[in-house]
Write an enzyme that holds these catalytic residues in place. Sequence first.
Site, PDB file in Angstrom:
ATOM      1  N   ARG A 165     -11.072  68.614  67.079  1.00  0.00           N
ATOM      2  CA  ARG A 165     -11.942  67.433  66.884  1.00  0.00           C
ATOM      3  C   ARG A 165     -11.284  66.164  67.425  1.00  0.00           C
ATOM      4  NH1 ARG A 165     -14.246  71.221  65.755  1.00  0.00           N
ATOM      5  NH2 ARG A 165     -15.696  71.646  64.067  1.00  0.00           N
ATOM      6  N   SER A 238     -20.561  67.205  58.837  1.00  0.00           N
ATOM      7  CA  SER A 238     -19.301  67.174  58.079  1.00  0.00           C
ATOM      8  C   SER A 238     -18.738  65.764  58.110  1.00  0.00           C
ATOM      9  CB  SER A 238     -18.275  68.108  58.707  1.00  0.00           C
ATOM     10  OG  SER A 238     -18.764  69.415  58.687  1.00  0.00           O
ATOM     11  N   GLU A 335     -14.217  62.621  59.815  1.00  0.00           N
ATOM     12  CA  GLU A 335     -14.622  63.093  61.140  1.00  0.00           C
ATOM     13  C   GLU A 335     -15.632  62.090  61.707  1.00  0.00           C
ATOM     14  OE1 GLU A 335     -15.539  67.345  61.626  1.00  0.00           O
ATOM     15  OE2 GLU A 335     -17.326  66.736  62.727  1.00  0.00           O
TER      16      GLU A 335
END
Length: 341
Positions: A165, A238, A335
Amino acid sequence: MNIQENILIAPYTTFKIGGPARFFCAVATEDGLVEAVRYAKGEGLPFLVIGGGSNLLFSDSGYAGLIIKNEIMGRTFTDDGTLYSVVDAFAGEDWENLVRETVEKDLFGIENLSAIPGKVGASPVQNIGAYGAEVSKVIVSVRVLDTSTMQFVELSQLDCKFSYRDSIFKHEKGHYIVTRVRFRLCKLGELNIEYGALQKYFVEKDMTKPSLKEVRDAVIEIRKSKLPDWTMWGTAGSYFKNPVIEAARFADLRSEYPELPGFVEHDGRVKVSLGYILDKICNAKGLSVGNVSVYEKQALVLVAKPGATATEVLNLANELMRLVKEKTGIVIEGEVEWAVA
Ligand SMILES: Cc1cc2nc3c(=O)[nH]c(=O)nc-3n(C[C@H](O)[C@H](O)[C@H](O)COP(=O)(O)OP(=O)(O)OC[C@H]3O[C@@H](n4cnc5c(N)ncnc54)[C@H](O)[C@@H]3O)c2cc1C
């Protein structure tokens, strides 16, 4: 270039939250992008490029700069005479449409990334991933506007410094603006169905050799059962990254929580399931602040009802971070990006 003033950002994000942008424009060409960035620089304004707004949380007071919505469209498929096809997709293309088309053309590589909201231009930014796949594995290069020189350059996969990520684009905010991504997809690829939820799906359906299309359909079905419908609810998927911790630390946690799932990374560290920690260790499902709550089917996801504010999201996220730290000692990271100027 049509620069508008005081445009509400909320409708341009999947959280459906955010006050007015002082300036806003949509760009459909690389020239238009250059013009927009020149405008922001000339006026001494901060600027932020957005795609589908599905990984961003804007402040209730808005953005005191220029929001540039990247709408540069176009995609081409080139058969290079080998086992691979080269796919060039411009930044404003819808990610899910691209995945659908690649599967229709029998190209392997991004089927596990089906149904992720957003645009192609953002896919390398956080190196989107799901169901055991990461987009960086099939990216050859990324064409960007280097805003320090105002030249277009091609960054190789290595230049992008991809990891979980993460990429160079997250660390050098505003330096590079993606206009096109080049992918290399295999015509006779192998399916990647090792990931737990996918494996379980095919065992339950008694399907030993699913096709490319069946894997894509499975991913879509599993996602539908686990994630809120972002066209109806405010969410950015998320909210946190799964933490990656030292193996010894994981062993300690496992002695206390024997069922805690962990996946060993290539460097020996362990990526821990934050969904499990939040759900089973912190009892986070059902927690809420005002109009924002932890999603009942997946504790990593926050959902916002109409009228929710960014402050409510941040307060709930802070409470979850505090709980995880208190119960496991782990400091978790967001995130979703907090976009403020
Ligand atoms: C329901 C739901 C499920 C999700 N599931 C997943 C998932 O499984 N896996 C996953 O990885 N993500 C997931 N996401 C997060 C999100 O979909 C991805 O991060 C997606 O790539 C964001 O695309 P976007 O166009 O909406 O980017 P935006 O939210 O508009 O922007 C995200 C970041 O990228 C930057 N950016 C956007 N376009 C450009 C550009 N052209 N050049 C440079 N920087 C740019 C922005 O400045 C910002 O920093 C999910 C989100 C939702 C709402």
